[in-house]
Write a protein that holds these residues in place. Structure first.
Motif, PDB file in Angstrom:
ATOM      1  N   TYR A  11      43.231 -15.444  70.437  1.00 23.58           N
ATOM      2  CA  TYR A  11      43.984 -16.464  71.153  1.00 23.58           C
ATOM      3  C   TYR A  11      44.062 -16.094  72.627  1.00 23.58           C
ATOM      4  O   TYR A  11      44.300 -14.937  72.969  1.00 23.58           O
ATOM      5  N   LEU A  12      43.868 -17.087  73.466  1.00 23.95           N
ATOM      6  CA  LEU A  12      43.910 -16.869  74.904  1.00 23.95           C
ATOM      7  C   LEU A  12      45.314 -17.125  75.434  1.00 23.95           C
ATOM      8  O   LEU A  12      45.944 -18.130  75.102  1.00 23.95           O
ATOM      9  N   TYR A  13      45.775 -16.189  76.252  1.00 26.49           N
ATOM     10  CA  TYR A  13      47.028 -16.329  76.978  1.00 26.49           C
ATOM     11  C   TYR A  13      46.714 -16.172  78.459  1.00 26.49           C
ATOM     12  O   TYR A  13      45.763 -15.494  78.831  1.00 26.49           O
ATOM     13  N   LEU A  14      47.529 -16.771  79.268  1.00 20.20           N
ATOM     14  CA  LEU A  14      47.456 -16.545  80.705  1.00 20.20           C
ATOM     15  C   LEU A  14      48.657 -15.703  81.097  1.00 20.20           C
ATOM     16  O   LEU A  14      49.786 -16.013  80.727  1.00 20.20           O
ATOM     17  N   VAL A  15      48.389 -14.635  81.818  1.00 16.91           N
ATOM     18  CA  VAL A  15      49.446 -13.732  82.246  1.00 16.91           C
ATOM     19  C   VAL A  15      49.557 -13.838  83.767  1.00 16.91           C
ATOM     20  O   VAL A  15      48.556 -13.779  84.480  1.00 16.91           O
ATOM     21  N   TYR A  16      50.786 -13.999  84.241  1.00 12.10           N
ATOM     22  CA  TYR A  16      51.049 -14.170  85.666  1.00 12.10           C
ATOM     23  C   TYR A  16      51.772 -12.947  86.216  1.00 12.10           C
ATOM     24  O   TYR A  16      52.345 -12.166  85.456  1.00 12.10           O
ATOM     25  N   PRO A  17      51.797 -12.790  87.534  1.00 13.71           N
ATOM     26  CA  PRO A  17      52.524 -11.660  88.137  1.00 13.71           C
ATOM     27  C   PRO A  17      54.028 -11.732  87.822  1.00 13.71           C
ATOM     28  O   PRO A  17      54.557 -12.792  87.498  1.00 13.71           O
ATOM     29  N   MET A  18      54.665 -10.592  87.939  1.00 13.67           N
ATOM     30  CA  MET A  18      56.095 -10.486  87.647  1.00 13.67           C
ATOM     31  C   MET A  18      56.921 -11.439  88.498  1.00 13.67           C
ATOM     32  O   MET A  18      56.662 -11.597  89.693  1.00 13.67           O
ATOM     33  N   GLU A  19      57.897 -12.066  87.855  1.00 12.78           N
ATOM     34  CA  GLU A  19      58.872 -12.912  88.539  1.00 12.78           C
ATOM     35  C   GLU A  19      60.246 -12.569  87.995  1.00 12.78           C
ATOM     36  O   GLU A  19      60.500 -12.715  86.796  1.00 12.78           O
ATOM     37  N   LYS A  20      61.119 -12.113  88.870  1.00 19.38           N
ATOM     38  CA  LYS A  20      62.501 -11.807  88.481  1.00 19.38           C
ATOM     39  C   LYS A  20      62.563 -10.880  87.269  1.00 19.38           C
ATOM     40  O   LYS A  20      63.340 -11.096  86.338  1.00 19.38           O
ATOM     41  N   GLY A  21      61.723  -9.890  87.255  1.00 16.83           N
ATOM     42  CA  GLY A  21      61.757  -8.892  86.191  1.00 16.83           C
ATOM     43  C   GLY A  21      61.042  -9.262  84.907  1.00 16.83           C
ATOM     44  O   GLY A  21      61.022  -8.488  83.962  1.00 16.83           O
ATOM     45  N   THR A  22      60.445 -10.445  84.846  1.00 23.07           N
ATOM     46  CA  THR A  22      59.697 -10.832  83.646  1.00 23.07           C
ATOM     47  C   THR A  22      58.280 -11.212  84.039  1.00 23.07           C
ATOM     48  O   THR A  22      58.022 -11.644  85.157  1.00 23.07           O
ATOM     49  N   ARG A  23      57.383 -11.064  83.102  1.00 15.96           N
ATOM     50  CA  ARG A  23      55.987 -11.419  83.335  1.00 15.96           C
ATOM     51  C   ARG A  23      55.706 -12.696  82.545  1.00 15.96           C
ATOM     52  O   ARG A  23      55.564 -12.664  81.325  1.00 15.96           O
ATOM     53  N   PRO A  24      55.604 -13.824  83.231  1.00 16.95           N
ATOM     54  CA  PRO A  24      55.347 -15.085  82.529  1.00 16.95           C
ATOM     55  C   PRO A  24      53.991 -15.081  81.820  1.00 16.95           C
ATOM     56  O   PRO A  24      53.004 -14.575  82.341  1.00 16.95           O
ATOM     57  N   ARG A  25      53.980 -15.636  80.623  1.00 20.61           N
ATOM     58  CA  ARG A  25      52.758 -15.793  79.841  1.00 20.61           C
ATOM     59  C   ARG A  25      52.703 -17.243  79.356  1.00 20.61           C
ATOM     60  O   ARG A  25      53.701 -17.807  78.965  1.00 20.61           O
ATOM     61  N   VAL A  26      51.510 -17.779  79.381  1.00 15.97           N
ATOM     62  CA  VAL A  26      51.307 -19.155  78.902  1.00 15.97           C
ATOM     63  C   VAL A  26      50.259 -19.108  77.802  1.00 15.97           C
ATOM     64  O   VAL A  26      49.177 -18.563  77.972  1.00 15.97           O
ATOM     65  N   TYR A  27      50.599 -19.708  76.686  1.00 14.50           N
ATOM     66  CA  TYR A  27      49.700 -19.752  75.543  1.00 14.50           C
ATOM     67  C   TYR A  27      48.675 -20.857  75.747  1.00 14.50           C
ATOM     68  O   TYR A  27      49.020 -22.007  76.010  1.00 14.50           O
ATOM     69  N   VAL A  28      47.410 -20.513  75.625  1.00 15.74           N
ATOM     70  CA  VAL A  28      46.330 -21.501  75.721  1.00 15.74           C
ATOM     71  C   VAL A  28      45.807 -21.809  74.323  1.00 15.74           C
ATOM     72  O   VAL A  28      45.552 -22.955  73.989  1.00 15.74           O
ATOM     73  N   GLY A  29      45.638 -20.772  73.517  1.00 16.00           N
ATOM     74  CA  GLY A  29      45.196 -20.955  72.142  1.00 16.00           C
ATOM     75  C   GLY A  29      43.746 -20.567  71.931  1.00 16.00           C
ATOM     76  O   GLY A  29      43.156 -19.829  72.715  1.00 16.00           O
TER      77      GLY A  29
END
Length: 123
Positions: A55-73
């Motif tokens: 499964y593909l996820y997109l990982v973004y740089p840290m924001e406010k102490g969390t690392r955003p991830r978006v599920y692509v599938g």
């Protein structure tokens, strides 16, 4: 050949060189606009394997102490679209850097022409 003839020859070459660089700058601006309209993806692709599927996820740089991830599938069409958008973002960044360098070249050229004109006006 005299020094004066060398200066005249170089001066005659300037319009053609500037014209070519200007055309390249305009082409880059159009390409940047097109890439932006097509969509850019700034996230980093990250694959997770669960059981027998990836499964593909997109990982973004840290924001406010969390690392955003978006599920692509794992849908091939969505994965391809996302990978294409990531590739467009890389191309966009490379072209934007080339555009910056060309603009800097024009600024330096303008300074050099102004300096030459000031120097020649002294005589």
């Amino acid at each position: 050949m005299s020094l004066l003839e060398d200066v005249k020859r170089k001066a005659k070459q300037l319009p053609a060189r500037l014209g070519a660089l200007d055309k390249e700058l305009q082409a880059i601006a159009k390409k940047l606009q097109k890439l932006e309209q097509m969509g850019l993806e700034r996230g980093k692709a990250h694959w997770r394997k669960k059981k027998k599927k990836a499964y593909l996820y997109l990982v973004y740089p840290m924001e406010k102490g969390t690392r955003p991830r978006v599920y692509v599938g794992s849908d091939p069409k969505k994965v391809k679209q996302t990978q294409d958008a990531i590739a467009r973002a890389f191309e966009f960044d490379e072209l934007a850097e080339r555009q910056r360098v060309l603009q800097q070249c024009f600024a330096r050229s303008m300074a050099a022409v102004n300096e030459a004109a000031r120097y020649l006006d002294k005589w």
